[in-house]
Write an enzyme that holds these catalytic residues in place. Sequence first.
Site, PDB file in Angstrom:
ATOM      1  N   TYR A  56     -11.193   2.406  -0.235  1.00  0.00           N
ATOM      2  CA  TYR A  56     -10.841   1.184   0.505  1.00  0.00           C
ATOM      3  C   TYR A  56     -11.926   0.843   1.529  1.00  0.00           C
ATOM      4  O   TYR A  56     -12.126   1.565   2.505  1.00  0.00           O
ATOM      5  CB  TYR A  56      -9.477   1.323   1.190  1.00  0.00           C
ATOM      6  CG  TYR A  56      -8.346   1.612   0.210  1.00  0.00           C
ATOM      7  CD1 TYR A  56      -8.356   1.081  -1.085  1.00  0.00           C
ATOM      8  CD2 TYR A  56      -7.273   2.417   0.564  1.00  0.00           C
ATOM      9  CE1 TYR A  56      -7.335   1.348  -1.985  1.00  0.00           C
ATOM     10  CE2 TYR A  56      -6.241   2.692  -0.330  1.00  0.00           C
ATOM     11  CZ  TYR A  56      -6.288   2.157  -1.603  1.00  0.00           C
ATOM     12  OH  TYR A  56      -5.275   2.429  -2.495  1.00  0.00           O
ATOM     13  N   HIS A 122      -7.223   9.157  -7.764  1.00  0.00           N
ATOM     14  CA  HIS A 122      -7.120   7.697  -7.593  1.00  0.00           C
ATOM     15  C   HIS A 122      -7.432   6.938  -8.885  1.00  0.00           C
ATOM     16  O   HIS A 122      -8.531   7.002  -9.393  1.00  0.00           O
ATOM     17  CB  HIS A 122      -8.104   7.268  -6.496  1.00  0.00           C
ATOM     18  CG  HIS A 122      -7.828   5.902  -5.938  1.00  0.00           C
ATOM     19  ND1 HIS A 122      -8.450   5.442  -4.806  1.00  0.00           N
ATOM     20  CD2 HIS A 122      -6.991   4.903  -6.343  1.00  0.00           C
ATOM     21  CE1 HIS A 122      -8.016   4.208  -4.552  1.00  0.00           C
ATOM     22  NE2 HIS A 122      -7.143   3.865  -5.475  1.00  0.00           N
TER      23      HIS A 122
HETATM   24  P1  NAD Z   1       0.881  -5.425  -0.920  1.00  0.00           P
HETATM   25  O1  NAD Z   1       1.729  -5.883  -2.023  1.00  0.00           O
HETATM   26  O2  NAD Z   1       1.450  -4.536   0.102  1.00  0.00           O
HETATM   27  O3  NAD Z   1       0.271  -6.735  -0.259  1.00  0.00           O
HETATM   28  C1  NAD Z   1      -0.654  -6.705   0.777  1.00  0.00           C
HETATM   29  C2  NAD Z   1      -0.915  -8.126   1.269  1.00  0.00           C
HETATM   30  O4  NAD Z   1       0.296  -8.672   1.767  1.00  0.00           O
HETATM   31  C3  NAD Z   1      -1.895  -8.164   2.424  1.00  0.00           C
HETATM   32  O5  NAD Z   1      -2.690  -9.335   2.308  1.00  0.00           O
HETATM   33  C4  NAD Z   1      -0.998  -8.294   3.653  1.00  0.00           C
HETATM   34  O6  NAD Z   1      -1.616  -8.918   4.752  1.00  0.00           O
HETATM   35  C5  NAD Z   1       0.135  -9.110   3.098  1.00  0.00           C
HETATM   36  N1  NAD Z   1       1.399  -8.907   3.820  1.00  0.00           N
HETATM   37  C6  NAD Z   1       2.023  -7.754   4.144  1.00  0.00           C
HETATM   38  N2  NAD Z   1       3.175  -8.006   4.804  1.00  0.00           N
HETATM   39  C7  NAD Z   1       3.286  -9.349   4.889  1.00  0.00           C
HETATM   40  C8  NAD Z   1       4.255 -10.229   5.448  1.00  0.00           C
HETATM   41  N3  NAD Z   1       5.350  -9.804   6.068  1.00  0.00           N
HETATM   42  N4  NAD Z   1       4.042 -11.563   5.337  1.00  0.00           N
HETATM   43  C9  NAD Z   1       2.947 -12.041   4.707  1.00  0.00           C
HETATM   44  N5  NAD Z   1       2.000 -11.266   4.155  1.00  0.00           N
HETATM   45  C10 NAD Z   1       2.170  -9.938   4.254  1.00  0.00           C
HETATM   46  O7  NAD Z   1      -0.407  -4.744  -1.595  1.00  0.00           O
HETATM   47  P2  NAD Z   1      -1.383  -3.566  -1.216  1.00  0.00           P
HETATM   48  O8  NAD Z   1      -1.872  -3.626   0.188  1.00  0.00           O
HETATM   49  O9  NAD Z   1      -2.376  -3.531  -2.309  1.00  0.00           O
HETATM   50  O10 NAD Z   1      -0.491  -2.253  -1.410  1.00  0.00           O
HETATM   51  C11 NAD Z   1      -0.010  -1.481  -0.352  1.00  0.00           C
HETATM   52  C12 NAD Z   1      -0.746  -0.158  -0.223  1.00  0.00           C
HETATM   53  O11 NAD Z   1      -0.469   0.648  -1.354  1.00  0.00           O
HETATM   54  C13 NAD Z   1      -2.270  -0.219  -0.151  1.00  0.00           C
HETATM   55  O12 NAD Z   1      -2.721  -0.507   1.151  1.00  0.00           O
HETATM   56  C14 NAD Z   1      -2.639   1.164  -0.613  1.00  0.00           C
HETATM   57  O13 NAD Z   1      -2.485   2.085   0.427  1.00  0.00           O
HETATM   58  C15 NAD Z   1      -1.579   1.434  -1.677  1.00  0.00           C
HETATM   59  N6  NAD Z   1      -2.066   1.106  -3.056  1.00  0.00           N
HETATM   60  C16 NAD Z   1      -2.574   2.110  -3.807  1.00  0.00           C
HETATM   61  C17 NAD Z   1      -3.066   1.842  -5.079  1.00  0.00           C
HETATM   62  C18 NAD Z   1      -3.639   2.973  -5.892  1.00  0.00           C
HETATM   63  O14 NAD Z   1      -3.606   4.103  -5.475  1.00  0.00           O
HETATM   64  N7  NAD Z   1      -4.167   2.713  -7.045  1.00  0.00           N
HETATM   65  C19 NAD Z   1      -3.049   0.559  -5.578  1.00  0.00           C
HETATM   66  C20 NAD Z   1      -2.497  -0.456  -4.803  1.00  0.00           C
HETATM   67  C21 NAD Z   1      -1.995  -0.163  -3.526  1.00  0.00           C
END
Ligand code: NAD
Length: 313
Positions: A56, A122
């Site tokens: 990230y 990952h």
């Molecule tokens: P997410 O679905 O959580 O969406 C994130 C987006 O939504 C960001 O732009 C954020 O600002 C916005 N957001 C969050 N809360 C909000 C709200 N209340 N109103 C409006 N917008 C809002 O997607 P993500 O960040 O990709 O996933 C969460 C976490 O999961 C990542 O940070 C990571 O740690 C993990 N992740 C891991 C993998 C992997 O291991 N392959 C893949 C995807 C995500």
Amino acid sequence: MQYRTLGRTGLKVSVLSYGASPLGGVFRAVSENDGIEAVHVALNLGVNFIDVSPFYGLTKAETVLGRALKGINRGRYYLATKVGRYGHEMKDFDFSAARVTRSVDESLARLGVDYVDLIQCHDIEFGSLSQVVNETLPALKKVVASGKARFIGITGLPLKVFPTVLEQTNGQVDTILSYCHYSINDTALGEMLPWLEKKGTGVINASPLSMGLLSEAGPPAWHPAPAEVKAACTQAAVLCKARGTDIAKLAVQFAVAEQRIATTLVGTASAENITRNVQAISEPIDRELLSEVQKILAPIHNKTWASGRAENN
Ligand code: NAD
């Protein structure tokens, strides 16, 4: 905040957890101070599980998270990071024993901690699953034996990688992290939950907003979903707005309601969004609005995209 047990690890994790990828500027440029404040607000609201990766922001998220965690009692949070993915291209994956072992030390230094609670391979669909089984996981077992990590997990997008690896590893993998497969538009992970529960595997669900698809602002330009998925999600967001609700609220409530998912990771570097998300899960979901949104999303339900090697999709 409610807490659920993460499979056989026994860790009692908050149902809503903190995804640190936005600290690396993955969605938009983020000020370091805002990111640090977001982490502190999350912890103060009872969030106790934090997920990050060296990928990230190409190490930036771990560095900023390390600064945020400085001075905070190590007993207040569970920390998960990852190994094996270091960039966007196929060539940026390295699941070799030597690289992942070094990677753990690099992550610990950036995070400023002596150990992580969970170390995850990952996005394993980009690698050879037989290398993951025969080389990466045994190397991570040694990392656990050295005290630098407590439990081992795997992460990825295509769901079929999870049974493939779990069936070959006989209890060595404690958790799976699936993303974009348990949100209003895609619930494919749901079919695997009874099997995972029987195995005692802890389930971490990431991206309940489908990486921004289920938000008023919409997804970032790089979002890999097909155009029809993006269009349907926009339509659903517009409907929610017209009814006076942010679709993000409904999306978070929907994901957290599934009891067999120990924790749902939402990413944000905004203290305001975290506060809203924690508030959202204390309120009952609007079933009528949910069913209207599900109707709009029905034509694209479970439509996903390819990720990694062809044989892993
Ligand atoms: P997410 O679905 O959580 O969406 C994130 C987006 O939504 C960001 O732009 C954020 O600002 C916005 N957001 C969050 N809360 C909000 C709200 N209340 N109103 C409006 N917008 C809002 O997607 P993500 O960040 O990709 O996933 C969460 C976490 O999961 C990542 O940070 C990571 O740690 C993990 N992740 C891991 C993998 C992997 O291991 N392959 C893949 C995807 C995500």
